[in-house]
Write an enzyme that holds these catalytic residues in place. Structure first.
Site, PDB file in Angstrom:
ATOM      1  N   SER A 166      -1.008  -7.445  10.864  1.00 37.91           N
ATOM      2  CA  SER A 166      -2.412  -7.433  11.250  1.00 37.91           C
ATOM      3  C   SER A 166      -3.342  -7.498  10.052  1.00 37.91           C
ATOM      4  CB  SER A 166      -2.713  -6.173  12.078  1.00 37.91           C
ATOM      5  OG  SER A 166      -4.079  -6.089  12.396  1.00 37.91           O
ATOM      6  N   ASN A 167      -3.093  -6.659   9.038  1.00 35.52           N
ATOM      7  CA  ASN A 167      -4.016  -6.647   7.898  1.00 35.52           C
ATOM      8  C   ASN A 167      -3.986  -7.979   7.151  1.00 35.52           C
ATOM      9  OD1 ASN A 167      -2.652  -6.266   4.970  1.00 35.52           O
ATOM     10  ND2 ASN A 167      -1.347  -5.298   6.508  1.00 35.52           N
ATOM     11  N   HIS A 178      -0.346  -4.354  19.924  1.00 33.66           N
ATOM     12  CA  HIS A 178       0.089  -4.050  18.559  1.00 33.66           C
ATOM     13  C   HIS A 178       0.755  -2.674  18.570  1.00 33.66           C
ATOM     14  CE1 HIS A 178      -0.168  -2.957  14.285  1.00 33.66           C
ATOM     15  NE2 HIS A 178      -0.238  -4.261  14.042  1.00 33.66           N
ATOM     16  N   SER A 210       1.834  -5.268   3.434  1.00 35.69           N
ATOM     17  CA  SER A 210       3.266  -5.119   3.676  1.00 35.69           C
ATOM     18  C   SER A 210       4.106  -6.172   2.959  1.00 35.69           C
ATOM     19  CB  SER A 210       3.551  -5.168   5.193  1.00 35.69           C
ATOM     20  OG  SER A 210       2.943  -6.296   5.783  1.00 35.69           O
ATOM     21  N   THR A 264      -6.083   0.902  12.231  1.00 35.52           N
ATOM     22  CA  THR A 264      -6.348   1.049  10.797  1.00 35.52           C
ATOM     23  C   THR A 264      -6.371  -0.268  10.038  1.00 35.52           C
ATOM     24  OG1 THR A 264      -4.002   1.362  10.257  1.00 35.52           O
ATOM     25  CG2 THR A 264      -5.284   3.347  10.785  1.00 35.52           C
ATOM     26  N   CYS A 284       0.851  -1.185   0.000  1.00 32.00           N
ATOM     27  CA  CYS A 284       0.000   0.000   0.000  1.00 32.00           C
ATOM     28  C   CYS A 284       0.889   1.238   0.000  1.00 32.00           C
ATOM     29  CB  CYS A 284      -0.912   0.009   1.226  1.00 32.00           C
ATOM     30  SG  CYS A 284      -0.006   0.158   2.794  1.00 32.00           S
ATOM     31  N   GLU A 302       0.797  -0.195  16.518  1.00 30.18           N
ATOM     32  CA  GLU A 302      -0.056   0.934  16.168  1.00 30.18           C
ATOM     33  C   GLU A 302      -0.948   1.320  17.342  1.00 30.18           C
ATOM     34  OE1 GLU A 302      -3.866   2.033  13.388  1.00 30.18           O
ATOM     35  OE2 GLU A 302      -2.434   0.591  12.571  1.00 30.18           O
TER      36      GLU A 302
END
Length: 319
Positions: free
Chosen positions: A232-233, A133, A275, A173, A21, A135
Site C-alpha cells: 500500500s505505501n 487490505h 517493505s 497507517t 522502515c 491492516e
C-alpha cells in the site's frame, strides 16, 4: 531507441528516506529469530510484509506462508504479520494450541488500541482505508459493530450513523496524506463534533517517503519506485507522482527495469517502499549504471532514528 541514447550521462537522484522502515525490519527479524531458535518450519500467516523478495528469501530459509490458520498444524509456531490481525484470529490460535509470535507493527497496534477505546466510549468509528487490505481487516476486527470503512470523500456523504455527535475516525497507517486530508475534511463537514486520534495514525515512514519523493520530482525526468504491487505505501508513492503528471514506473527489482524508459532521461529519481529491501535499490542503480555514465546523488529530507524493540531483547539505541 539507440545505444547512443542509453549511453547519455545520467544523474540518479536517490530519495531518502527510502526502503525498510522500523516496523518492517522488526517483523523480518522476528521470523528470522524463530527460524534460528526452532529451525524450519516456522509458519507465517499472510505475507510477513508486502514484498515478494522478502517473502521468497524467508521461504528459502524455511518459513511457510499460509493464508489462514487452518493451514497451520496444531501446536506449531505461527508468526502474525506486521499488518496486524483481528482479536478473533488470536482466539483461534489459542484454541488450536498454537505458539503465537505477534509481529504487528507497533504503530498498527496503536490504531487497534484507539479502536477499542473509541468503541468503549460509544462512538461510531470511521476507518479511512482500503477495504480488504490486511491492516484494515485487523483493525476492523477490534470493533466490528462500531466501525465503518471509507476510502473516499464521496463515501462519507453516504454514511449513516446512530449519533452524529459521537463520531470519531482512524486511518490505515500506509495511506497518502493528501487522500486522508480530503476524507477528513468531508467528515468534519458532515460531523462538526468529529473526534480525532490523539496523534496522526499515518506511519512516520509513509509520510517521510512521500516527502522524499516530493523533494526530487521537479528535477527528475523519470521516477522509479521499487516495491511490490500489493504494498500500500509503495502504491501511494506511485499515485502521488501520477497526480503530478510525472513519468513513473513501479518495479519489483532490477530485472523489471526497461531501458526504453530511460532513453531520453538525464535525471532518474529512485525510491523504494517501506517493505522493499535496500539491496534492490543498489541493484537498480547498478542496472542504470550499465546503460551509460552515471552520477549518484542522495537527496535526504529527514534522518529516521526510529527503532522498535524485539520482544525479549534489550532496546536498540536510535541511530
Amino acid at each position: 531507441m539507440t545505444d547512443q541514447d542509453n549511453a547519455l550521462p545520467r544523474t540518479v537522484l536517490l530519495a531518502s528516506p527510502r526502503s525498510f522502515c522500523a516496523g518492517v525490519e522488526r517483523a523480518i527479524e522476528m521470523v528470522e529469530r524463530e527460524l534460528d531458535r526452532r529451525g524450519a518450519p516456522v509458519y507465517v500467516r499472510k505475507q510477513i510484509v508486502h514484498n515478494t523478495h522478502v517473502v521468497n528469501d524467508l521461504r528459502e530459509r524455511g518459513a511457510v506462508f499460509v493464508e489462514e490458520l487452518a493451514e497451520v498444524p496444531n501446536g506449531s509456531v505461527v508468526v502474525f504479520s506486521a499488518h496486524g490481525v483481528a482479536p478473533a484470529v488470536h482466539a483461534d490460535a489459542r484454541a488450536r494450541g498454537l505458539t503465537v509470535v505477534d509481529a504487528t507493527c507497533p504503530l498498527v497496534a496503536k490504531v487497534h488500541a484507539e479502536a477499542r477505546r473509541f468503541a468503549t466510549r460509544g462512538d461510531t468509528i470511521v476507518l479511512i482505508g482500503h477495504p480488504g487490505h490486511e491492516e484494515v481487516d485487523g483493525t476492523l476486527g477490534e470493533a466490528p459493530r462500531a466501525m465503518v470503512v471509507v476510502s473516499t470523500a464521496a463515501e462519507v456523504e453516504r454514511l449513516e450513523v446512530a449519533d452524529a455527535g459521537k463520531v470519531s475516525y482512524l486511518t490505515q497507517t500506509t495511506l497518502g496524506q493528501d487522500e486522508v486530508s480530503e476524507v477528513v475534511a468531508a467528515l468534519r463537514a458532515r460531523f462538526p463534533q468529529l473526534r480525532e486520534p490523539p496523534s496522526d495514525d499515518i506511519c512516520y515512514a509513509t509520510t517521510n517517503r512521500q516527502n522524499a519523493v516530493r523533494a526530487v520530482l521537479d528535477e527528475a525526468d523519470v521516477l522509479l519506485v521499487i516495491g511490490s504491487t500489493n504494498s500500500s505505501n509503495t502504491l501511494r508513492l506511485v499515485e502521488m507522482a501520477q497526480r503530478e503528471g510525472r513519468d513513473v514506473h513501479l518495479i519489483d527489482g532490477p530485472a523489471d527495469l526497461d531501458p526504453a524508459w530511460l532513453a531520453h532521461a538525464s535525471t532518474v529519481a529512485v525510491t523504494a517502499g517501506a517493505s522493499a529491501p535496500p539491496h534492490l535499490v543498489d541493484g537498480v542503480v547498478a542496472a542504470i549504471g550499465e546503460l551509460g555514465p552515471t552520477t549518484v546523488t542522495e537527496r535526504s529530507v529527514i534522518e529516521e532514528t526510529v527503532r522498535f524493540t524485539l520482544p525479549g531483547r534489550e532496546p536498540t539505541p536510535p541511530g
